[in-house]
Design a protein around this motif. Structure first.
Motif, PDB file in Angstrom:
ATOM      1  N   PHE A 195       0.859  -1.181   0.000  1.00 20.74           N
ATOM      2  CA  PHE A 195       0.000   0.000   0.000  1.00 20.74           C
ATOM      3  C   PHE A 195       0.895   1.230   0.000  1.00 20.74           C
ATOM      4  CE2 PHE A 195      -1.784   3.508   2.466  1.00 20.74           C
ATOM      5  CZ  PHE A 195      -2.957   3.744   1.783  1.00 20.74           C
ATOM      6  N   ALA A 196       0.545   2.210  -0.809  1.00 17.23           N
ATOM      7  CA  ALA A 196       1.245   3.496  -0.805  1.00 17.23           C
ATOM      8  C   ALA A 196       0.206   4.594  -0.869  1.00 17.23           C
ATOM      9  CB  ALA A 196       2.197   3.595  -1.983  1.00 17.23           C
ATOM     10  N   ASN A 197       0.301   5.518   0.054  1.00 20.04           N
ATOM     11  CA  ASN A 197      -0.609   6.646   0.071  1.00 20.04           C
ATOM     12  C   ASN A 197      -0.350   7.474  -1.187  1.00 20.04           C
ATOM     13  OD1 ASN A 197      -1.848   9.152   0.528  1.00 20.04           O
ATOM     14  ND2 ASN A 197      -1.709   8.858   2.743  1.00 20.04           N
ATOM     15  N   PRO A 198      -1.389   7.747  -1.979  1.00 18.72           N
ATOM     16  CA  PRO A 198      -1.191   8.509  -3.214  1.00 18.72           C
ATOM     17  C   PRO A 198      -0.543   9.879  -2.978  1.00 18.72           C
ATOM     18  CG  PRO A 198      -3.404   7.597  -3.127  1.00 18.72           C
ATOM     19  CD  PRO A 198      -2.768   7.332  -1.800  1.00 18.72           C
ATOM     20  N   SER A 199      -0.663  10.401  -1.777  1.00 16.22           N
ATOM     21  CA  SER A 199      -0.094  11.725  -1.508  1.00 16.22           C
ATOM     22  C   SER A 199       1.437  11.724  -1.526  1.00 16.22           C
ATOM     23  CB  SER A 199      -0.597  12.258  -0.163  1.00 16.22           C
ATOM     24  OG  SER A 199      -0.065  11.495   0.897  1.00 16.22           O
ATOM     25  N   ILE A 200       2.073  10.546  -1.412  1.00 19.50           N
ATOM     26  CA  ILE A 200       3.542  10.511  -1.441  1.00 19.50           C
ATOM     27  C   ILE A 200       4.080  10.170  -2.831  1.00 19.50           C
ATOM     28  CG2 ILE A 200       3.727   9.950   1.012  1.00 19.50           C
ATOM     29  CD1 ILE A 200       4.451   7.069   0.159  1.00 19.50           C
ATOM     30  N   ASP A 201       3.197  10.014  -3.804  1.00 21.95           N
ATOM     31  CA  ASP A 201       3.601   9.715  -5.179  1.00 21.95           C
ATOM     32  C   ASP A 201       4.051  11.005  -5.862  1.00 21.95           C
ATOM     33  OD1 ASP A 201       3.923   8.948  -7.804  1.00 21.95           O
ATOM     34  OD2 ASP A 201       1.905   8.117  -8.033  1.00 21.95           O
ATOM     35  N   ILE A 202       5.315  11.073  -6.244  1.00 23.53           N
ATOM     36  CA  ILE A 202       5.837  12.284  -6.874  1.00 23.53           C
ATOM     37  C   ILE A 202       6.050  12.108  -8.381  1.00 23.53           C
ATOM     38  CG2 ILE A 202       6.917  13.092  -4.736  1.00 23.53           C
ATOM     39  CD1 ILE A 202       9.639  12.189  -5.998  1.00 23.53           C
ATOM     40  N   SER A 203       5.448  11.087  -8.956  1.00 25.64           N
ATOM     41  CA  SER A 203       5.632  10.799 -10.385  1.00 25.64           C
ATOM     42  C   SER A 203       5.295  12.002 -11.256  1.00 25.64           C
ATOM     43  CB  SER A 203       4.767   9.616 -10.810  1.00 25.64           C
ATOM     44  OG  SER A 203       5.104   8.474 -10.081  1.00 25.64           O
ATOM     45  N   ASP A 204       4.159  12.650 -10.990  1.00 23.85           N
ATOM     46  CA  ASP A 204       3.756  13.797 -11.810  1.00 23.85           C
ATOM     47  C   ASP A 204       4.763  14.937 -11.704  1.00 23.85           C
ATOM     48  OD1 ASP A 204       1.495  12.536 -12.780  1.00 23.85           O
ATOM     49  OD2 ASP A 204       0.187  13.336 -11.200  1.00 23.85           O
ATOM     50  N   GLN A 205       5.296  15.163 -10.507  1.00 25.94           N
ATOM     51  CA  GLN A 205       6.277  16.229 -10.322  1.00 25.94           C
ATOM     52  C   GLN A 205       7.558  15.938 -11.105  1.00 25.94           C
ATOM     53  OE1 GLN A 205       6.034  15.682  -6.075  1.00 25.94           O
ATOM     54  NE2 GLN A 205       5.469  17.841  -5.794  1.00 25.94           N
ATOM     55  N   VAL A 206       7.987  14.685 -11.092  1.00 26.02           N
ATOM     56  CA  VAL A 206       9.189  14.293 -11.835  1.00 26.02           C
ATOM     57  C   VAL A 206       8.961  14.482 -13.329  1.00 26.02           C
ATOM     58  CG1 VAL A 206      10.706  12.361 -12.437  1.00 26.02           C
ATOM     59  CG2 VAL A 206       9.977  12.678 -10.063  1.00 26.02           C
ATOM     60  N   LYS A 216       9.007  18.155 -14.179  1.00 28.97           N
ATOM     61  CA  LYS A 216      10.372  18.675 -14.133  1.00 28.97           C
ATOM     62  C   LYS A 216      11.152  18.275 -15.379  1.00 28.97           C
ATOM     63  CE  LYS A 216      14.144  19.338 -10.924  1.00 28.97           C
ATOM     64  NZ  LYS A 216      13.897  20.719 -10.555  1.00 28.97           N
ATOM     65  N   LEU A 217      10.839  17.103 -15.899  1.00 27.71           N
ATOM     66  CA  LEU A 217      11.507  16.628 -17.120  1.00 27.71           C
ATOM     67  C   LEU A 217      10.904  17.233 -18.390  1.00 27.71           C
ATOM     68  CD1 LEU A 217      11.942  12.867 -16.172  1.00 27.71           C
ATOM     69  CD2 LEU A 217      13.747  14.594 -16.302  1.00 27.71           C
ATOM     70  N   GLY A 218       9.821  17.979 -18.206  1.00 23.20           N
ATOM     71  CA  GLY A 218       9.207  18.650 -19.354  1.00 23.20           C
ATOM     72  C   GLY A 218       8.093  17.868 -20.023  1.00 23.20           C
ATOM     73  N   TYR A 219       7.609  16.837 -19.387  1.00 19.70           N
ATOM     74  CA  TYR A 219       6.549  16.030 -19.989  1.00 19.70           C
ATOM     75  C   TYR A 219       5.164  16.438 -19.522  1.00 19.70           C
ATOM     76  CZ  TYR A 219      10.291  13.047 -21.614  1.00 19.70           C
ATOM     77  OH  TYR A 219      11.419  12.591 -22.229  1.00 19.70           O
ATOM     78  N   GLY A 220       5.068  17.307 -18.556  1.00 16.57           N
ATOM     79  CA  GLY A 220       3.759  17.734 -18.067  1.00 16.57           C
ATOM     80  C   GLY A 220       3.037  16.604 -17.369  1.00 16.57           C
ATOM     81  N   ARG A 221       1.803  16.843 -17.077  1.00 20.57           N
ATOM     82  CA  ARG A 221       1.002  15.846 -16.361  1.00 20.57           C
ATOM     83  C   ARG A 221       0.596  14.728 -17.323  1.00 20.57           C
ATOM     84  NH1 ARG A 221      -3.052  17.148 -11.600  1.00 20.57           N
ATOM     85  NH2 ARG A 221      -1.821  15.715 -10.401  1.00 20.57           N
ATOM     86  N   MET A 222       0.881  13.478 -16.953  1.00 19.17           N
ATOM     87  CA  MET A 222       0.626  12.331 -17.834  1.00 19.17           C
ATOM     88  C   MET A 222      -0.688  11.640 -17.504  1.00 19.17           C
ATOM     89  SD  MET A 222       3.175  12.405 -19.843  1.00 19.17           S
ATOM     90  CE  MET A 222       3.318  10.872 -20.681  1.00 19.17           C
ATOM     91  N   ARG A 223      -1.273  11.896 -16.384  1.00 17.52           N
ATOM     92  CA  ARG A 223      -2.485  11.165 -15.981  1.00 17.52           C
ATOM     93  C   ARG A 223      -3.715  11.841 -16.436  1.00 17.52           C
ATOM     94  NH1 ARG A 223      -0.918   9.079  -9.966  1.00 17.52           N
ATOM     95  NH2 ARG A 223       1.056   8.278 -10.578  1.00 17.52           N
TER      96      ARG A 223
END
Length: 99
Positions: free
Chosen positions: A78-89, A92-99
């Motif tokens: 289990f991982a709390n969605p609030s600790i997911d930093i995928s969108d931020q990464v 930062k890489l210039g791909y914008g929000r993927m979800r």
């Protein structure tokens, strides 16, 4: 001794190959990844897995856990969605929000 003609030998070999193919197909039907055994096992286990998942989620939320690990596999249960930093990464890489 029994001697077979070339034609009789060929027919027997074809029968053997056909029987082996049928046995393989039958084995796959019952024991393969899409076979009846796999399907029945999945149907029986899923309710238990769902119940376990719900219990883990509730305990994690009540206790304020951000992450629950499975000791046996070192996998994340289990991982709390609030600790997911995928969108931020990605941003930062210039791909914008993927979800």
């Amino acid at each position: 001794l029994v001697f077979l003609t070339a034609e009789q030998k060929r027919q027997r070999e074809e029968e053997i190959v056909k029987t082996e193919q049928q046995a393989t197909e039958l084995q796959g039907k019952y024991f393969g990844p899409e076979g009846e055994l796999f399907d029945r096992r999945s149907k029986m286990i899923k309710p238990l897995q769902d119940e376990i998942w719900q219990a883990i989620k509730e305990i994690a939320s009540q206790s304020g856990f951000q992450l629950v690990l499975d000791r046996s596999t070192a996998g994340i249960v289990f991982a709390n969605p609030s600790i997911d930093i995928s969108d931020q990464v990605l941003e930062k890489l210039g791909y914008g929000r993927m979800r």
